[in-house]
Design a protein around this motif. Structure first.
Motif, mmCIF file in Angstrom:
data_model
loop_
_atom_site.group_PDB
_atom_site.id
_atom_site.type_symbol
_atom_site.label_atom_id
_atom_site.label_comp_id
_atom_site.label_asym_id
_atom_site.label_seq_id
_atom_site.Cartn_x
_atom_site.Cartn_y
_atom_site.Cartn_z
ATOM 1 N N TYR A 76 0.819 -1.212 0.000
ATOM 2 C CA TYR A 76 0.000 0.000 0.000
ATOM 3 C C TYR A 76 0.856 1.267 0.000
ATOM 4 C CZ TYR A 76 -4.102 2.820 1.153
ATOM 5 O OH TYR A 76 -5.117 3.741 1.133
ATOM 6 N N GLY A 77 2.045 1.195 0.598
ATOM 7 C CA GLY A 77 2.932 2.351 0.600
ATOM 8 C C GLY A 77 3.869 2.335 1.790
ATOM 9 N N GLU A 78 4.790 3.281 1.790
ATOM 10 C CA GLU A 78 5.708 3.449 2.911
ATOM 11 C C GLU A 78 6.107 4.909 2.999
ATOM 12 O OE1 GLU A 78 9.588 1.572 2.538
ATOM 13 O OE2 GLU A 78 9.363 1.557 0.376
ATOM 14 N N THR A 79 6.405 5.347 4.216
ATOM 15 C CA THR A 79 6.757 6.744 4.434
ATOM 16 C C THR A 79 7.312 6.925 5.840
ATOM 17 O OG1 THR A 79 5.937 9.012 4.263
ATOM 18 C CG2 THR A 79 4.465 7.417 5.297
ATOM 19 N N GLU A 80 7.830 8.086 6.090
ATOM 20 C CA GLU A 80 8.229 8.425 7.447
ATOM 21 C C GLU A 80 6.953 8.547 8.279
ATOM 22 O OE1 GLU A 80 10.784 11.985 9.529
ATOM 23 O OE2 GLU A 80 11.235 11.462 7.447
ATOM 24 N N ALA A 81 6.943 7.951 9.461
ATOM 25 C CA ALA A 81 5.763 7.965 10.319
ATOM 26 C C ALA A 81 5.516 9.370 10.869
ATOM 27 C CB ALA A 81 5.930 6.975 11.469
ATOM 28 N N HIS A 82 4.230 9.676 11.129
ATOM 29 C CA HIS A 82 3.870 10.988 11.686
ATOM 30 C C HIS A 82 4.423 11.152 13.091
ATOM 31 C CE1 HIS A 82 1.349 12.050 8.349
ATOM 32 N NE2 HIS A 82 0.674 10.923 8.468
#
Length: 152
Positions: A143-149
């Motif tokens: 689904y995706g990946e990113t730096e966490a909030h």
């Protein structure tokens, strides 16, 4: 129950008007957590989120020893829904000429309609088998990946 820093805790993030109701459920183990996860009113929460056009319900487990989290959210509608799962962990991002190397909390997310696959992921998370968990997640739809909030 696991004591000290070597423990698992969990919370419910409910669908509501503000989208910010979080209920801290405290310490848990795999068996007790799975009972709560299975009995959680996923479809009722999904309907509330859709009616309010707000964030969906999420259940998050935190591993205090490894500083990781594994969470599940629901999306869709009562007749056609699926789950998004996320694994939050620390990751080192390499530096370059303009930026130093840094450590961040990273999240990878996958989607599935099969609740049993999610339960197996939680089993691996509670066993602290990160390699097995990643392998199991990679069998799902990326689904995706990113730096966490939320950072450290």
């Amino acid at each position: 129950m696991i004591t000290g820093q070597d423990k698992f805790t969990y919370d419910f993030h409910l669908a509501d008007h503000a989208g910010q109701t979080v209920i801290d459920m405290g310490e848990t183990d795999y068996e007790d957590f799975i009972k709560e996860f299975t009995n959680f009113p996923w479809l009722d929460q999904l309907e509330i989120a859709n009616r309010l056009k707000n964030t969906s319900a999420t259940i998050t487990v935190q591993d205090s020893m490894n500083k990781t989290e594994f969470w599940t959210s629901i999306a869709g509608n009562r007749d056609n829904h699926g789950y998004i799962v996320g694994y939050n962990f620390t990751k080192t991002i390499k530096g370059n000429l303009f930026r130093k190397e840094r450590t961040v909390k990273w999240v990878i997310m996958y989607a599935t309609e099969v609740k049993e696959k999610i339960l197996n992921c939680y089993y691996l998370f509670f066993k602290r088998d990160a390699t097995g968990l990643i392998r199991e997640l990679e069998q799902l739809y990326f689904y995706g990946e990113t730096e966490a909030h939320k950072q450290f």
